[in-house]
Design a protein around this motif. Structure first.
Motif, short mmCIF file in Angstrom:
data_model
loop_
_atom_site.label_atom_id
_atom_site.label_comp_id
_atom_site.label_asym_id
_atom_site.label_seq_id
_atom_site.Cartn_x
_atom_site.Cartn_y
_atom_site.Cartn_z
N VAL A 89 -49.15 14.96 6.18
CA VAL A 89 -48.62 14.13 5.09
C VAL A 89 -47.32 13.46 5.52
CG1 VAL A 89 -47.66 14.15 2.75
CG2 VAL A 89 -49.73 15.44 3.26
N ASN A 90 -47.26 12.13 5.35
CA ASN A 90 -46.07 11.35 5.68
C ASN A 90 -45.20 11.07 4.46
OD1 ASN A 90 -46.76 11.03 8.45
ND2 ASN A 90 -48.26 9.50 7.85
N SER A 91 -45.83 10.88 3.31
CA SER A 91 -45.09 10.65 2.08
C SER A 91 -45.88 11.20 0.90
CB SER A 91 -44.80 9.15 1.86
OG SER A 91 -46.00 8.44 1.65
N ALA A 92 -45.16 11.51 -0.16
CA ALA A 92 -45.81 12.08 -1.34
C ALA A 92 -45.15 11.56 -2.61
CB ALA A 92 -45.72 13.61 -1.31
N GLU A 93 -45.96 11.42 -3.63
CA GLU A 93 -45.48 11.07 -4.97
C GLU A 93 -46.10 12.06 -5.95
OE1 GLU A 93 -45.20 6.90 -6.43
OE2 GLU A 93 -46.67 7.59 -7.90
#
Length: 118
Positions: A89-93
């Motif tokens: 995972v590189n980014s999460a919201e």
């Protein structure tokens, strides 16, 4: 890059600043969106090469079971665990919504959204 969304995870939990919220609990909806390089998974067709949404749901269920006063706090814990446990995972919201909040008005829900990039 690609995006995986786990949407409208329904959870009953005990978050909030009021004493009653800790005793009675409330319904919540959690939405998680993560970005990752999914090229390898698209070719290999192997679960080990992607983000397992069962794992994301497990993280949400566990973190929602731990009481927080603020929705921001529980959302940050969810993101931290995603980054800690899912290296692709590189980014999460993460959005956390409290259904029918006890705020003295006719309000369907209140929600917060946190975003973080590795």
């Amino acid at each position: 890059m690609g995006t995986i969304v786990v949407g409208n995870i329904k959870v009953y939990a005990y978050h909030g600043c009021l004493y009653e919220e800790a005793q009675i609990g409330s319904d919540y909806l959690v939405n998680v969106s993560v970005s990752a390089d999914l090229k390898k998974a698209a070719i290999s067709d192997a679960l080990k090469d992607t983000v397992d949404y069962v794992h994301i749901n497990h993280i949400v269920q566990e973190e929602m079971a731990t009481r927080s006063k603020l929705l921001e706090h529980v959302a940050k814990r969810i993101i931290d665990r995603i980054f800690s446990e899912i290296s692709i995972v590189n980014s999460a919201e993460v959005s956390v919504a409290k259904i029918n909040p006890p705020i003295g008005g006719d309000v369907d829900r209140v929600s917060i959204t946190l975003q973080l990039t590795r």
